[in-house]
Design a protein around this motif. Structure first.
Motif, PDB file in Angstrom:
ATOM      1  N   VAL A 186       0.826  -1.211   0.000  1.00  0.00           N
ATOM      2  CA  VAL A 186       0.000   0.000   0.000  1.00  0.00           C
ATOM      3  C   VAL A 186       0.863   1.264   0.000  1.00  0.00           C
ATOM      4  CG1 VAL A 186      -2.079  -0.954   1.077  1.00  0.00           C
ATOM      5  CG2 VAL A 186      -0.224  -0.107   2.522  1.00  0.00           C
ATOM      6  N   ARG A 199      -9.133   4.895 -11.885  1.00  0.00           N
ATOM      7  CA  ARG A 199      -8.634   4.003 -10.835  1.00  0.00           C
ATOM      8  C   ARG A 199      -8.584   4.732  -9.489  1.00  0.00           C
ATOM      9  NH1 ARG A 199      -5.629  -0.719 -10.434  1.00  0.00           N
ATOM     10  NH2 ARG A 199      -4.961  -0.943  -8.276  1.00  0.00           N
ATOM     11  N   ASP A 220     -11.487   4.980  -7.141  1.00  0.00           N
ATOM     12  CA  ASP A 220     -11.759   3.788  -6.323  1.00  0.00           C
ATOM     13  C   ASP A 220     -10.774   3.624  -5.173  1.00  0.00           C
ATOM     14  OD1 ASP A 220     -13.799   3.059  -7.949  1.00  0.00           O
ATOM     15  OD2 ASP A 220     -12.546   1.805  -9.244  1.00  0.00           O
ATOM     16  N   CYS A 221      -9.501   4.038  -5.388  1.00  0.00           N
ATOM     17  CA  CYS A 221      -8.500   3.606  -4.409  1.00  0.00           C
ATOM     18  C   CYS A 221      -7.999   4.676  -3.438  1.00  0.00           C
ATOM     19  CB  CYS A 221      -7.330   2.892  -5.101  1.00  0.00           C
ATOM     20  SG  CYS A 221      -6.153   3.981  -5.873  1.00  0.00           S
ATOM     21  N   SER A 248      -2.305  -7.038  -0.521  1.00  0.00           N
ATOM     22  CA  SER A 248      -2.066  -5.630  -0.207  1.00  0.00           C
ATOM     23  C   SER A 248      -1.677  -5.494   1.253  1.00  0.00           C
ATOM     24  CB  SER A 248      -3.322  -4.808  -0.487  1.00  0.00           C
ATOM     25  OG  SER A 248      -3.567  -4.776  -1.853  1.00  0.00           O
ATOM     26  N   CYS A 267      -0.487   4.824  -5.367  1.00  0.00           N
ATOM     27  CA  CYS A 267      -1.501   4.184  -6.210  1.00  0.00           C
ATOM     28  C   CYS A 267      -0.882   3.991  -7.587  1.00  0.00           C
ATOM     29  CB  CYS A 267      -2.757   5.043  -6.287  1.00  0.00           C
ATOM     30  SG  CYS A 267      -4.008   4.269  -7.348  1.00  0.00           S
TER      31      CYS A 267
END
Ligand SMILES: [Zn+2]
Ligand SMILES: [Zn+2]
Length: 237
Positions: A51, A112, A115-116, A60, A77
């Motif tokens: 992470v 992306r 979402d993260c 993760s 990310c």
């Protein structure tokens, strides 16, 4: 018809009349995204990674390096692994003037990120190029990607205040982690005033070992930035 409706109508008509072509196979793209559905589905997405630095991991969590020596950035990310065809696309962007790759990567990275990420940063900082490389390439690929992300997520872009003062060798050409760290030492010079942004996300096309992000994040933290994240299109695996 309101201006925004008219703009949408013009944009949709343009997409219909001049559909984008897939960068990889030449088939029809997906609206403004110049990659077709099939090619997009086959890109090597990062699913399981550290992470903190996005190194490949079975799940993760934190990699041993980040546990031993936590980097100056909080989270990374990464969208794709740096392997074909993503590595080919990025090489076309950097070395063959294929600027059309930047909007594709920027759009997919922005999707992306929605979402993260757990917190939106105050500003985006594309990793600057040394002026000699900027002159020979004509543009900074990290900035071209960051422009799209900035627009999609409505986060301001930092266009000045950081300068790459040493023309470093490309990180991918150096074999050892120590060599990469040495290569990046004193690579950036920051003007004062960064402390006003509490949270900054560094944007780059590729993260190799994380040494560039570490040097820049550390300099930002020294200026008083409370949190630095790293957003990259591809991570070396
Ligand atoms: Zn395709
Ligand atoms: Zn890590």
């Amino acid at each position: 018809m309101t201006t925004s409706l008219l703009n949408n109508w013009i944009k949709n008509s343009h997409n219909y009349l001049f559909p984008t072509a897939c960068l990889l196979c030449g088939a029809v793209g997906q609206g403004t995204l110049n990659l077709c559905h099939g090619c997009c589905a086959n890109l090597p997405r990062v699913e399981q990674a550290c992470v903190r630095c996005a190194a490949a991991l079975p799940q993760s969590h934190l990699c041993p390096d980040c546990q031993r020596n936590p980097p100056s950035f909080e989270k990374t990310c990464a969208l794709f692994w740096y392997r074909p065809p993503v590595s080919d696309l990025i090489q076309r962007l950097k070395f063959q003037g294929a600027l059309a790759v930047a909007p594709a990567l920027g759009l997919l990275l922005a999707r992306r990120l929605t979402d993260c990420i757990d917190a939106y940063p105050d500003a985006l900082l594309p990793v600057p190029l040394h002026r000699s490389r900027l002159r020979s390439r004509g543009y900074n690929q990290a900035l071209e990607i960051a422009r799209i992300v900035s627009k999609q997520l409505a986060i301001p872009l930092l266009m000045s205040g950081v300068e790459r003062v040493r023309a470093t060798a490309p990180q991918s050409t150096l074999r050892t982690h120590q060599g990469r760290q040495r290569n990046m030492r004193n690579a950036f010079r920051l003007e004062c005033g960064f402390g006003e942004a509490a949270h900054i996300a560094i944007v780059d096309d590729v993260m190799t070992s994380g040494a560039t992000a570490q040097v820049l994040a550390s300099a930002l933290r020294q200026q008083g930035v409370a949190r630095v994240d790293v957003w990259v299109c591809a991570r070396a695996c």
